[in-house]
Design a protein around this motif. Structure first.
Motif, PDB file in Angstrom:
ATOM      1  N   GLY A  77      17.157  -0.289   4.728  1.00  0.00           N
ATOM      2  CA  GLY A  77      15.696  -0.207   4.737  1.00  0.00           C
ATOM      3  C   GLY A  77      15.070  -0.882   3.537  1.00  0.00           C
ATOM      4  O   GLY A  77      15.754  -1.312   2.618  1.00  0.00           O
ATOM      5  N   PHE A  78      13.758  -0.980   3.565  1.00  0.00           N
ATOM      6  CA  PHE A  78      13.061  -1.685   2.486  1.00  0.00           C
ATOM      7  C   PHE A  78      12.761  -0.750   1.315  1.00  0.00           C
ATOM      8  O   PHE A  78      12.541   0.441   1.487  1.00  0.00           O
ATOM      9  N   GLY A  79      12.798  -1.340   0.120  1.00  0.00           N
ATOM     10  CA  GLY A  79      12.430  -0.604  -1.084  1.00  0.00           C
ATOM     11  C   GLY A  79      11.628  -1.522  -1.978  1.00  0.00           C
ATOM     12  O   GLY A  79      11.004  -2.471  -1.521  1.00  0.00           O
ATOM     13  N   GLY A  80      11.657  -1.225  -3.285  1.00  0.00           N
ATOM     14  CA  GLY A  80      10.965  -2.090  -4.239  1.00  0.00           C
ATOM     15  C   GLY A  80       9.618  -1.540  -4.652  1.00  0.00           C
ATOM     16  O   GLY A  80       9.163  -0.504  -4.159  1.00  0.00           O
ATOM     17  N   GLY A  81       8.980  -2.300  -5.546  1.00  0.00           N
ATOM     18  CA  GLY A  81       7.700  -1.862  -6.109  1.00  0.00           C
ATOM     19  C   GLY A  81       6.530  -2.199  -5.213  1.00  0.00           C
ATOM     20  O   GLY A  81       5.385  -1.999  -5.627  1.00  0.00           O
ATOM     21  N   CYS A  82       6.777  -2.697  -3.994  1.00  0.00           N
ATOM     22  CA  CYS A  82       5.620  -3.130  -3.194  1.00  0.00           C
ATOM     23  C   CYS A  82       5.567  -2.604  -1.764  1.00  0.00           C
ATOM     24  O   CYS A  82       4.662  -1.857  -1.440  1.00  0.00           O
ATOM     25  N   LEU A  83       6.502  -3.002  -0.893  1.00  0.00           N
ATOM     26  CA  LEU A  83       6.333  -2.623   0.522  1.00  0.00           C
ATOM     27  C   LEU A  83       6.130  -1.116   0.704  1.00  0.00           C
ATOM     28  O   LEU A  83       5.178  -0.711   1.382  1.00  0.00           O
ATOM     29  N   PRO A  84       6.987  -0.244   0.114  1.00  0.00           N
ATOM     30  CA  PRO A  84       6.797   1.191   0.380  1.00  0.00           C
ATOM     31  C   PRO A  84       5.430   1.704  -0.092  1.00  0.00           C
ATOM     32  O   PRO A  84       4.711   2.357   0.664  1.00  0.00           O
ATOM     33  N   LYS A  85       5.061   1.343  -1.332  1.00  0.00           N
ATOM     34  CA  LYS A  85       3.790   1.896  -1.833  1.00  0.00           C
ATOM     35  C   LYS A  85       2.594   1.201  -1.165  1.00  0.00           C
ATOM     36  O   LYS A  85       1.540   1.806  -0.989  1.00  0.00           O
ATOM     37  N   ASP A  86       2.761  -0.043  -0.769  1.00  0.00           N
ATOM     38  CA  ASP A  86       1.613  -0.735  -0.168  1.00  0.00           C
ATOM     39  C   ASP A  86       1.270  -0.202   1.219  1.00  0.00           C
ATOM     40  O   ASP A  86       0.090  -0.081   1.567  1.00  0.00           O
ATOM     41  N   ILE A  87       2.293   0.138   2.022  1.00  0.00           N
ATOM     42  CA  ILE A  87       1.932   0.672   3.348  1.00  0.00           C
ATOM     43  C   ILE A  87       1.301   2.057   3.198  1.00  0.00           C
ATOM     44  O   ILE A  87       0.394   2.419   3.937  1.00  0.00           O
ATOM     45  N   ARG A  88       1.753   2.802   2.202  1.00  0.00           N
ATOM     46  CA  ARG A  88       1.173   4.144   2.005  1.00  0.00           C
ATOM     47  C   ARG A  88      -0.273   4.038   1.491  1.00  0.00           C
ATOM     48  O   ARG A  88      -1.164   4.753   1.955  1.00  0.00           O
ATOM     49  N   ALA A  89      -0.478   3.127   0.538  1.00  0.00           N
ATOM     50  CA  ALA A  89      -1.840   2.961   0.004  1.00  0.00           C
ATOM     51  C   ALA A  89      -2.782   2.454   1.098  1.00  0.00           C
ATOM     52  O   ALA A  89      -3.961   2.831   1.145  1.00  0.00           O
ATOM     53  N   PHE A  90      -2.255   1.635   1.988  1.00  0.00           N
ATOM     54  CA  PHE A  90      -3.076   1.103   3.087  1.00  0.00           C
ATOM     55  C   PHE A  90      -3.502   2.257   4.002  1.00  0.00           C
ATOM     56  O   PHE A  90      -4.680   2.396   4.350  1.00  0.00           O
ATOM     57  N   MET A  91      -2.533   3.120   4.345  1.00  0.00           N
ATOM     58  CA  MET A  91      -2.867   4.279   5.196  1.00  0.00           C
ATOM     59  C   MET A  91      -3.904   5.164   4.497  1.00  0.00           C
ATOM     60  O   MET A  91      -4.858   5.622   5.116  1.00  0.00           O
ATOM     61  N   ALA A  92      -3.694   5.387   3.191  1.00  0.00           N
ATOM     62  CA  ALA A  92      -4.605   6.280   2.457  1.00  0.00           C
ATOM     63  C   ALA A  92      -6.024   5.700   2.447  1.00  0.00           C
ATOM     64  O   ALA A  92      -7.001   6.406   2.690  1.00  0.00           O
ATOM     65  N   ARG A  93      -6.123   4.407   2.197  1.00  0.00           N
ATOM     66  CA  ARG A  93      -7.454   3.803   2.091  1.00  0.00           C
ATOM     67  C   ARG A  93      -8.181   3.792   3.433  1.00  0.00           C
ATOM     68  O   ARG A  93      -9.366   4.109   3.526  1.00  0.00           O
ATOM     69  N   VAL A  94      -7.422   3.453   4.480  1.00  0.00           N
ATOM     70  CA  VAL A  94      -8.041   3.398   5.804  1.00  0.00           C
ATOM     71  C   VAL A  94      -8.430   4.812   6.243  1.00  0.00           C
ATOM     72  O   VAL A  94      -9.454   4.997   6.913  1.00  0.00           O
ATOM     73  N   GLY A  95      -7.661   5.796   5.800  1.00  0.00           N
ATOM     74  CA  GLY A  95      -8.024   7.193   6.057  1.00  0.00           C
ATOM     75  C   GLY A  95      -9.343   7.537   5.381  1.00  0.00           C
ATOM     76  O   GLY A  95     -10.226   8.136   5.987  1.00  0.00           O
ATOM     77  N   GLU A  96      -9.495   7.110   4.127  1.00  0.00           N
ATOM     78  CA  GLU A  96     -10.760   7.380   3.409  1.00  0.00           C
ATOM     79  C   GLU A  96     -11.938   6.755   4.143  1.00  0.00           C
ATOM     80  O   GLU A  96     -13.048   7.273   4.126  1.00  0.00           O
ATOM     81  N   LEU A  97     -11.681   5.631   4.800  1.00  0.00           N
ATOM     82  CA  LEU A  97     -12.754   4.923   5.502  1.00  0.00           C
ATOM     83  C   LEU A  97     -12.976   5.481   6.909  1.00  0.00           C
ATOM     84  O   LEU A  97     -13.777   4.952   7.674  1.00  0.00           O
ATOM     85  N   GLY A  98     -12.195   6.504   7.268  1.00  0.00           N
ATOM     86  CA  GLY A  98     -12.400   7.184   8.548  1.00  0.00           C
ATOM     87  C   GLY A  98     -11.732   6.489   9.726  1.00  0.00           C
ATOM     88  O   GLY A  98     -12.036   6.796  10.878  1.00  0.00           O
ATOM     89  N   ALA A  99     -10.823   5.548   9.459  1.00  0.00           N
ATOM     90  CA  ALA A  99     -10.180   4.830  10.569  1.00  0.00           C
ATOM     91  C   ALA A  99      -8.673   5.088  10.577  1.00  0.00           C
ATOM     92  O   ALA A  99      -7.898   4.222  10.971  1.00  0.00           O
ATOM     93  N   ASP A 100      -8.244   6.290  10.131  1.00  0.00           N
ATOM     94  CA  ASP A 100      -6.808   6.534   9.956  1.00  0.00           C
ATOM     95  C   ASP A 100      -5.984   6.330  11.218  1.00  0.00           C
ATOM     96  O   ASP A 100      -4.815   5.972  11.156  1.00  0.00           O
ATOM     97  N   GLN A 101      -6.621   6.539  12.389  1.00  0.00           N
ATOM     98  CA  GLN A 101      -5.875   6.374  13.644  1.00  0.00           C
ATOM     99  C   GLN A 101      -5.326   4.961  13.801  1.00  0.00           C
ATOM    100  O   GLN A 101      -4.286   4.760  14.416  1.00  0.00           O
ATOM    101  N   ALA A 102      -6.032   3.999  13.229  1.00  0.00           N
ATOM    102  CA  ALA A 102      -5.611   2.600  13.375  1.00  0.00           C
ATOM    103  C   ALA A 102      -4.216   2.375  12.812  1.00  0.00           C
ATOM    104  O   ALA A 102      -3.488   1.500  13.277  1.00  0.00           O
ATOM    105  N   LEU A 103      -3.836   3.171  11.835  1.00  0.00           N
ATOM    106  CA  LEU A 103      -2.572   2.891  11.140  1.00  0.00           C
ATOM    107  C   LEU A 103      -1.538   3.999  11.292  1.00  0.00           C
ATOM    108  O   LEU A 103      -0.590   4.063  10.517  1.00  0.00           O
ATOM    109  N   THR A 104      -1.694   4.858  12.305  1.00  0.00           N
ATOM    110  CA  THR A 104      -0.707   5.946  12.420  1.00  0.00           C
ATOM    111  C   THR A 104       0.699   5.370  12.615  1.00  0.00           C
ATOM    112  O   THR A 104       1.687   5.982  12.207  1.00  0.00           O
ATOM    113  N   PHE A 105       0.789   4.165  13.200  1.00  0.00           N
ATOM    114  CA  PHE A 105       2.129   3.579  13.413  1.00  0.00           C
ATOM    115  C   PHE A 105       2.840   3.335  12.083  1.00  0.00           C
ATOM    116  O   PHE A 105       4.070   3.334  12.017  1.00  0.00           O
TER     117      PHE A 105
END
Ligand SMILES: NC(=O)C1=CN([C@@H]2O[C@H](COP(=O)(O)OP(=O)(O)OC[C@H]3O[C@@H](n4cnc5c(N)ncnc54)[C@H](O)[C@@H]3O)[C@@H](O)[C@H]2O)C=CC1
Ligand SMILES: O=C(O)[C@H]1O[C@H](OP(=O)(O)OP(=O)(O)OC[C@H]2O[C@@H](n3ccc(=O)[nH]c3=O)[C@H](O)[C@@H]2O)[C@H](O)[C@@H](O)[C@@H]1O
Length: 380
Positions: A259-287
């Protein structure tokens, strides 16, 4: 041009060195005195193929300097923000403290017409927020967001000859001026044909989040197929080869494994989900939650497979883990699957030895309880 690069980690140090190689006068600034000392002494503060040699070469020209003081950014025309945006402790969102504090301290040293360029990976909406802060202090100040797509291990090549440049710029005159300055910074790669796209801030920020999410999804997709292959007797490598011949799919990023690791992919997908959640569109990224779960499962599955291979108990079994970094040609151990697997094996009673040509020091700092060997002599 006179350029400052703020933050000299995996991204910023390479960026500073490459801009000096392109002929610019560059000052690299970092609050980490050890890093600055190393860079001034022509020692790369981390392992990246070709970096030491290029650092040595450009320091000799006198075009590249390093400093721990933000005051030395004064006099530059363009200022690149390359500080870290790690995952915030306790939740998924990006920790923006470094960006915010570097930005605020830079404001004290700006001169009329200067351009600030964000390169760090940030939650969508950051550039608008910072541009607003900038304009209140400097009505003619310019800000662009120019996300970075380099891969560790290939960082120099990716910086000097990227697949594309993306400029997130404001509308109107300011945007034109910002794009002109960035074109002057990147004149050499642009002349060599690197495509460049001008977008608004949000699009530029999203290109970065979307690119890393896509790459992560591709890896988790093939790892999900690996789970299916295991129960069907199919071969995931041949499956990936066969899929890859379809030009619409492509073979790259279809290597199943830990699987993927490192200082970017894992934290970036999580930060993306968190931000889109704050914007009220969390369903878009449940995948992406599933992408993350599949990825984390690989580490447990590797431990399980190892246990099965050694007779269903790890107790007292001697196991060597070859490679501590999150990928080859890097010493970066941030969220390294190998180290997390090594730690789990040890917790379950195995005697684990970890070896790596470049990453042992960093690994020891993060996982001091593991045993490390510089080479394999003495391990089994
Ligand atoms: N590592 C990579 O391959 C890539 C990283 N990125 C993004 O670039 C950003 C930086 O990542 P890395 O270089 O990997 O992080 P890093 O942690 O290696 O480097 C960040 C550096 O910024 C310095 N810093 C923090 N606050 C500062 C301040 N106020 N003033 C000056 N320096 C300061 C730190 O001391 C550190 O040396 C992140 O947003 C990351 O997601 C984007 C593409 C590739
Ligand atoms: O934003 C970032 O920091 C960078 O993140 C990744 O670059 P990087 O993390 O350096 O490394 P990758 O080559 O993407 O590998 C990431 C992880 O995926 C794993 N991987 C990669 C490919 C593959 O097929 N399978 C797989 O498991 C690697 O072993 C590694 O753990 C992106 O590839 C860069 O474009 C991006 O700029």
């Amino acid at each position: 041009m006179r350029i400052s690069v703020i933050g000299c980690g995996y991204l910023g140090a390479v960026h500073a060195v490459c801009l000096a190689k392109l002929g610019h006068d560059v000052i690299g600034i970092d609050i980490d005195l050890r890093k600055v000392g190393d860079l001034q002494a022509a020692r790369a503060p981390f392992f990246e193929p070709g970096l030491s040699e290029l650092l040595d070469e450009v320091l000799m020209t006198g075009r590249l300097k390093f400093s721990p003081s933000m005051a030395d950014a004064k006099g530059s025309d363009v200022h690149f923000l390359c500080v870290g945006t790690p995952q915030r402790k306790g939740d998924y969102a990006a920790d923006m403290r470094h960006v915010d504090s570097a930005f605020v301290s830079l404001l004290d040293f700006l001169e009329p017409g200067n351009l600030i360029v964000g390169k760090s990976t940030v939650p969508v909406g950051t550039a608008v927020r910072l541009a607003d802060q900038l304009s209140r202090r400097y009505p003619d100040g310019l800000l662009a967001w120019n996300p970075e797509f380099l891969r560790e291990g290939l960082a120099i090549q990716d910086t000097l000859s990227p697949d594309r440049f993306v400029y997130g710029i404001p509308e109107g005159e300011d945007g034109t001026r910002a794009a002109q300055l960035l074109d002057a910074v990147y004149a050499t790669p642009l002349a060599a044909g690197v495509p460049r796209l001008c977008t608004n801030y949000a699009t530029a920020e999203l290109v970065k989040a979307a690119a890393n999410s896509f790459l992560a999804t591709k890896i988790s997709y093939i790892n999900a197929m690996a789970e299916v292959c295991e129960v069907t007797g199919a071969d995931v490598t041949l499956l990936a080869d066969a899929l890859g011949f379809d030009e619409r799919i492509g073979r790259k990023f279809l290597n199943a494994g830990v699987g993927f690791g490192g200082g970017c992919l894992p934290k970036d997908i999580r930060a993306f989900m968190a931000r889109v959640g704050e914007l009220g569109a969390d369903q878009a990224l449940t995948f992406l939650r599933e992408v993350d779960d599949i990825n984390v499962r690989r580490r447990f599955r590797t431990v399980e497979l190892t246990r099965t291979l050694v007779g269903n108990s790890l107790l007292g079994k001697r196991i060597t883990v070859l490679g501590a970094a999150f990928k080859p040609d890097s010493d970066d151990v941030r969220d390294s699957p190998a180290l997390s697997i090594a730690a789990q094996l040890q917790l379950q009673g195995a005697e684990v030895t970890v070896t790596d040509p470049e990453a042992i020091d960093g690994a020891r700092r993060r996982f001091p309880e593991l045993v490390y060997e510089e080479d394999l002599t003495g391990s089994s």
